[in-house]
Write an enzyme that holds these catalytic residues in place. Sequence first.
Site, short mmCIF file in Angstrom:
data_model
loop_
_atom_site.label_atom_id
_atom_site.label_comp_id
_atom_site.label_asym_id
_atom_site.label_seq_id
_atom_site.Cartn_x
_atom_site.Cartn_y
_atom_site.Cartn_z
N TYR A 1 0.82 -1.21 0.00
CA TYR A 1 0.00 0.00 0.00
C TYR A 1 0.85 1.27 0.00
O TYR A 1 0.38 2.35 -0.33
CB TYR A 1 -0.94 0.03 1.21
N LYS B 1 3.69 -15.42 2.69
CA LYS B 1 3.63 -16.23 1.46
C LYS B 1 5.06 -16.50 1.01
O LYS B 1 5.47 -16.21 -0.12
CB LYS B 1 2.82 -15.48 0.39
N ASP C 1 -2.92 -18.22 2.24
CA ASP C 1 -4.08 -18.94 1.72
C ASP C 1 -4.56 -20.00 2.72
O ASP C 1 -5.76 -20.16 2.95
CB ASP C 1 -3.78 -19.57 0.35
N ASP D 1 -5.28 -6.96 5.87
CA ASP D 1 -6.50 -6.30 5.40
C ASP D 1 -7.53 -7.35 4.99
O ASP D 1 -8.71 -7.28 5.37
CB ASP D 1 -6.14 -5.40 4.21
N ASP E 1 -11.10 -9.11 7.47
CA ASP E 1 -12.48 -9.12 7.00
C ASP E 1 -13.03 -10.55 6.95
O ASP E 1 -14.20 -10.78 7.27
CB ASP E 1 -12.58 -8.47 5.61
#
Length: 377
Positions: free
Chosen positions: A146, A197, A230, A254, A258
């Site tokens: 970001y 990852k 994942d 982020d 959620d």
Amino acid sequence: MSTQSNMVKVAVVGGEGIGPEVTAQSRRVLDWFAAKRGVPMTLREAQYGLIPYLATGKVLPEDTAKAMDEADAILWGATGGPETTEVPAAARKAGSLLGLRSKYDLYANLRPIVASPALSASAPLKAEVLDGVDFVIIRELTSGIYFGEPRGIETLPDGQRRGFNTEQYTTNQIRRVARSAFELARTRRNKVCSVDKANVLETSVVWREEVIKLHKEEFSDVELTHLYVDNAAMQIVREPRQFDVMVTGNIFGDILSDCAAMASGSLGMLPSASLGPVDRFGRRKALYEPVHGSAPDIAGKGIANPLGSILSVAMLLRLTLNRPEDADLLEKAVQTALASGARTADIAEAGAKKLSTVQMGDAVLGALDKISAKEHA
């Protein structure tokens, strides 16, 4: 907000969409704690978004910026929505939430995920999956993709357009947020799961290596595990109770937070705290906000769930005001209100009465009064 005051200074910025509606209920809760529990704080309300832009040409006008600069803590509502089309992109970027996170170096974002037994009937996950769920996601908030450079959109020689962003992390950026996770775990169940990852991304290789080094050097007493992002998403849905503290980078945090919202019943239930570095006086800048967005589709209807914002006040009481007993009281009041059947539309079972935003605020304040009265009986 006088700089001579010993009171903790809180800037209340409702923002846009449903932000002002839910923050108004949090303000009522803050006022209750000031009046009934003697919490030493001064509150200053300030505007952000379309309304001040139309008046001043800035989404973040100077008086709001000053209020936030002077504050020890910022209670934030929400930003964004269809009305942003009336604000030029440059003006929006100049006063963006990402910019505020960078300005105050709010590098550690804490998002508690706690399943309420009262909401088991309306939660999207099975009750047996949610039983005992209580963990915290710590998201690195001021680095990663970001904020990385270079970034942009360009036209290639063959006429195609290409968008590009840069994911990057340094040793210090990783270690300081990992340290926050280890320190928090020591006050909980002493377990940290680091998410990356590393099988694909070099930034994640560095992330994992630095987390392991810090663990070996300073926190070997804390249990450390690792998951690829994942797999972490799957495990949050499959068996969320396994987690205590989860730490990860900006974009992964982020997304995962959620996803984890479904373990609490609704995105409207989630609070958060974004914390800056501790200064030489032992203080740190903090911004508290519900995880949900501005929800323009229901803005102005008075039906938004204020509990994410109210529970953010509980985090403010605990982390900035150092009032853990008051934070526990507020969290208990929220659970009491839910147990009594208080529901806004987003968490209501079929056929249940749906409360307005203000009525849910009433329910929490009523629970605070009852619990407080019992304590002093």
